[in-house]
Design an enzyme around this catalytic site. Structure first.
Site, mmCIF file in Angstrom:
data_model
loop_
_atom_site.group_PDB
_atom_site.id
_atom_site.type_symbol
_atom_site.label_atom_id
_atom_site.label_comp_id
_atom_site.label_asym_id
_atom_site.label_seq_id
_atom_site.Cartn_x
_atom_site.Cartn_y
_atom_site.Cartn_z
ATOM 1 N N VAL A 88 0.883 -1.173 0.057
ATOM 2 C CA VAL A 88 0.134 0.090 -0.113
ATOM 3 C C VAL A 88 0.960 1.100 -0.005
ATOM 4 O O VAL A 88 2.212 1.355 0.150
ATOM 5 C CB VAL A 88 -1.184 0.100 1.037
ATOM 6 N N ASN A 89 0.336 2.327 -0.172
ATOM 7 C CA ASN A 89 1.078 3.557 -0.346
ATOM 8 C C ASN A 89 1.451 3.869 1.126
ATOM 9 O O ASN A 89 0.736 3.777 2.088
ATOM 10 C CB ASN A 89 0.280 4.777 -0.931
ATOM 11 N N THR A 90 2.533 4.778 1.169
ATOM 12 C CA THR A 90 3.056 5.375 2.487
ATOM 13 C C THR A 90 3.472 6.694 2.149
ATOM 14 O O THR A 90 4.918 7.092 2.377
ATOM 15 C CB THR A 90 4.433 4.399 2.832
ATOM 16 N N PRO A 91 2.719 7.561 1.807
ATOM 17 C CA PRO A 91 3.161 9.104 1.690
ATOM 18 C C PRO A 91 3.548 9.628 2.924
ATOM 19 O O PRO A 91 3.656 9.125 3.825
ATOM 20 C CB PRO A 91 1.761 9.640 1.115
ATOM 21 N N GLU A 160 10.945 -3.398 -2.440
ATOM 22 C CA GLU A 160 10.835 -3.408 -4.047
ATOM 23 C C GLU A 160 11.892 -2.138 -4.483
ATOM 24 O O GLU A 160 12.086 -1.175 -4.168
ATOM 25 C CB GLU A 160 9.538 -3.085 -4.415
ATOM 26 N N LYS A 219 16.483 -0.343 2.253
ATOM 27 C CA LYS A 219 15.560 0.399 1.017
ATOM 28 C C LYS A 219 15.712 1.746 1.288
ATOM 29 O O LYS A 219 15.797 2.544 0.120
ATOM 30 C CB LYS A 219 14.135 -0.228 1.175
ATOM 31 N N ALA A 222 19.222 3.174 0.008
ATOM 32 C CA ALA A 222 19.411 2.695 -1.540
ATOM 33 C C ALA A 222 18.869 3.962 -2.304
ATOM 34 O O ALA A 222 19.544 4.794 -3.148
ATOM 35 C CB ALA A 222 18.747 1.507 -2.102
ATOM 36 N N ALA A 267 22.936 14.778 -15.225
ATOM 37 C CA ALA A 267 22.360 16.235 -14.747
ATOM 38 C C ALA A 267 20.968 16.298 -15.084
ATOM 39 O O ALA A 267 20.833 15.810 -16.181
ATOM 40 C CB ALA A 267 23.308 17.316 -14.948
ATOM 41 N N SER A 268 20.085 17.109 -14.336
ATOM 42 C CA SER A 268 18.854 17.173 -14.736
ATOM 43 C C SER A 268 17.975 18.558 -14.383
ATOM 44 O O SER A 268 18.774 18.868 -13.524
ATOM 45 C CB SER A 268 17.988 15.950 -14.455
ATOM 46 N N CYS A 275 8.975 8.647 -4.790
ATOM 47 C CA CYS A 275 9.758 8.164 -3.566
ATOM 48 C C CYS A 275 10.932 8.705 -3.154
ATOM 49 O O CYS A 275 11.035 8.836 -2.050
ATOM 50 C CB CYS A 275 10.096 6.602 -3.999
ATOM 51 N N PHE A 276 11.699 9.259 -4.142
ATOM 52 C CA PHE A 276 13.251 9.631 -3.588
ATOM 53 C C PHE A 276 12.803 10.834 -2.527
ATOM 54 O O PHE A 276 13.557 10.541 -1.484
ATOM 55 C CB PHE A 276 13.840 10.425 -4.935
#
Ligand code: NAD
Ligand code: UGA
Length: 466
Positions: A88-91, A160, A219, A222, A267-268, A275-276
């Site tokens: 499930v989501n973990t916002p 994941e 997790k 990473a 670069a961006s 997630c990040f």
């Protein structure tokens, strides 16, 4: 113990593809993916899946109705399963204690309580969602409090690592699968049972087994380290722009050191994705809670640098356009947070467009995979531009890059879709259609800038002066 039936709670970007691949690779296992969201389940059961991922449709179509099922009957899914993935989501929490930092574990808790409430046999419960270190302890407490004599629950952590856009490739051929368990005989037995599921297609030496807490923390670690590499190269891109160094050359030169490696040094305009940022903030909160303020400040800087990169890019655009973009037409190519996905969560494009609108620009947006309504929803979210009327007045959503560029003063590459490369898009025709001078800002370093300058464009690239 051999697993015959798997239930996945949460039919999202992770639960859907992950468990579809398990069904694809393990014909002897029945896989049921459950979700409370009826529309999402209906879409999984339809011809138009709720998420776009290269290769996903083939996998789902091959196994749906055979050993892969999508349903809103959460209780039945739980009852029939030997092993349950909680995906499930973990916002990030929006209010209350830890707001803006801590993970909201309400969905994890609700799913865990449901498992405790309706289970009629023993289960292995697997944390698939990304969670703060020691969440398994809370799940255990809830499950243990509801255990009857003949039912036991073993908890595993199996985070994941798939990336969107390459989810199926990553799942079919993972660098590693990580499975954490309590180091008790029962915990290790459960761990081995999950290893055997993956072992249908993942070589045993790529299945890493650890204790529960190492798995949970790995997790977060990473994702934090991956994001840190992007913030590092983006920080260097600012130095490149001020000195004449070329960020692609710097990334290449550094990446050739085998200790550093070449990946994740592009670069961006700033990293996005669901997630990040969320996971780093989660780590920052955890560090603060553990009374480690220096550690918290260290990781927080990765997010701060990302915000700075977006702001810096906007400032460069405005100053290049003679310090005003009022009433100018800005064509934004790409709205997804990266190519090959329709996902827009935390996309850098959202921040940029918000800033353009606040400067009273007219913004024309084109993305090959993001739906019109999704763009409107993202731009009218509270905290972005909550005034839908203002957004509707300033934003035009286009069906092609050419349409967006028509009459534009500037073209901004926000997402690195292949179709935006100069080998795929007719930039000479775009040039004809734009106001002159025709400004082109490459936020993804995908264009051959000298070639485009040759056509007449005024080109600016992140991390480059020429
Ligand atoms: P998502 O929002 O796409 O999907 C979560 C689903 O869970 C939703 O459809 C929601 O309706 C459902 N749900 C919530 N509570 C439920 C309940 N009690 N019972 C049944 N269904 C319920 O989220 P996602 O992107 O799949 O992410 C899930 C987790 O995986 C997060 O913790 C995320 O950090 C982690 N993760 C995501 C990615 C990614 O690429 N998106 C990669 C690795 C890990
Ligand atoms: C990331 C991780 O790569 C996955 O391993 C992880 O499972 C996942 O987060 C998660 O936990 O959700 P994802 O966010 O889907 O995957 O995509 P990435 O390829 O990591 O890209 C994230 C963002 O960084 C994108 O906006 C991308 O454009 C940007 N990026 C990536 C760069 O700016 N430069 C790079 O060199 C790489």
């Amino acid at each position: 113990m051999s697993i015959k039936s798997i239930c996945c709670i949460g039919a999202g970007y992770v639960g859907g593809p992950t468990c579809a691949v398990i069904a694809y690779k393990c014909h002897d296992i029945k896989v049921t993916i459950v979700d409370l969201n009826q529309a999402r389940i209906d879409a999984w059961n339809s011809d138009k899946l709720p998420i776009y991922e290269p290769g996903l449709e083939e996998v789902v179509m091959a196994r749906r109705g055979k050993n892969l099922f999508f349903t809103t009957d959460v209780d039945k899914g739980i009852q029939e399963a030997d092993l349950i993935f909680v995906s499930v989501n973990t916002p990030t929490k929006k209010s209350g204690l830890g707001a803006g930092m801590a993970a909201d574990l309400a969905y994890i808790e609700a799913a865990t309580r449901r498992i405790a409430q309706v289970s009629k046999s023993s289960k292995i419960v697997v944390e698939k969602s990304t969670v703060p270190c020691r969440t398994a302890q809370s799940m255990r407490t809830i499950l243990d409090a509801n255990c009857t004599e003949n039912i036991r629950f073993d908890i595993l952590s199996n985070p994941e690592f798939l990336a969107e856009g390459t989810a199926i490739k990553d799942l079919m051929n993972p660098d590693r699968v990580l499975i954490g368990a309590l180091q008790t005989p029962e915990g290790i037995k459960a761990q081995n049972a999950l290893v055997s599921v993956y072992n249908h297609w993942v070589p045993i030496d790529r299945c890493i087994t650890t204790n529960l807490w190492s798995s949970e923390l790995s997790k977060l670690a990473a994702n934090a380290m991956l994001a840190q590499r992007i913030s590092s190269i983006n920080a260097l891109s600012a130095i490149c722009e001020a000195t004449g160094a070329d960020v692609d050359e710097v990334a290449y030169a550094c990446g050739r050191d085998s200790r550093l490696g070449s990946k994740f040094l592009k670069a961006s305009v700033g990293f996005g994705g669901s997630c990040f940022q969320k996971d780093i903030l989660n780590l920052v909160y955890l560090s603060t809670q553990l009374n480690l303020p220096e550690v918290a400040a260290y990781w927080k800087q990765v997010v701060d640098m990302n915000e700075y990169q977006k702001k810096r890019f906007v400032q460069r655009i405005i100053s290049t356009l003679f310090n005003t973009i009022t009433n100018k037409k800005i064509a934004v190519l790409g709205f997804a947070f990266k190519k090959d996905t329709g996902d827009t969560r935390e996309s850098a494009a959202i921040t940029l467009i918000k800033d353009f609108i606040q400067e009273h620009a007219r913004v024309a947006i084109y993305d090959p995979k993001v739906e019109h309504e999704q763009i409107m929803m993202d731009l009218t979210e509270p905290g972005v531009l909550d005034n839908r009327k203002q957004v509707e007045q300033h934003v035009q959503i286009c069906g092609s890059a050419m349409e967006a560029a028509d009459g534009a003063d500037a073209l901004i590459i926000c997402t690195e879709w292949d179709e935006f490369k100069d080998t795929n898009l007719d930039y000479s025709q775009i040039y004809e259609k734009m106001h002159k001078p025709a400004f082109l800002f490459d936020g993804r370093l995908i264009l051959d800038a000298p070639k485009l300058r040759g056509m007449g464009f005024k080109v600016q690239v992140i991390g480059k002066t020429e």
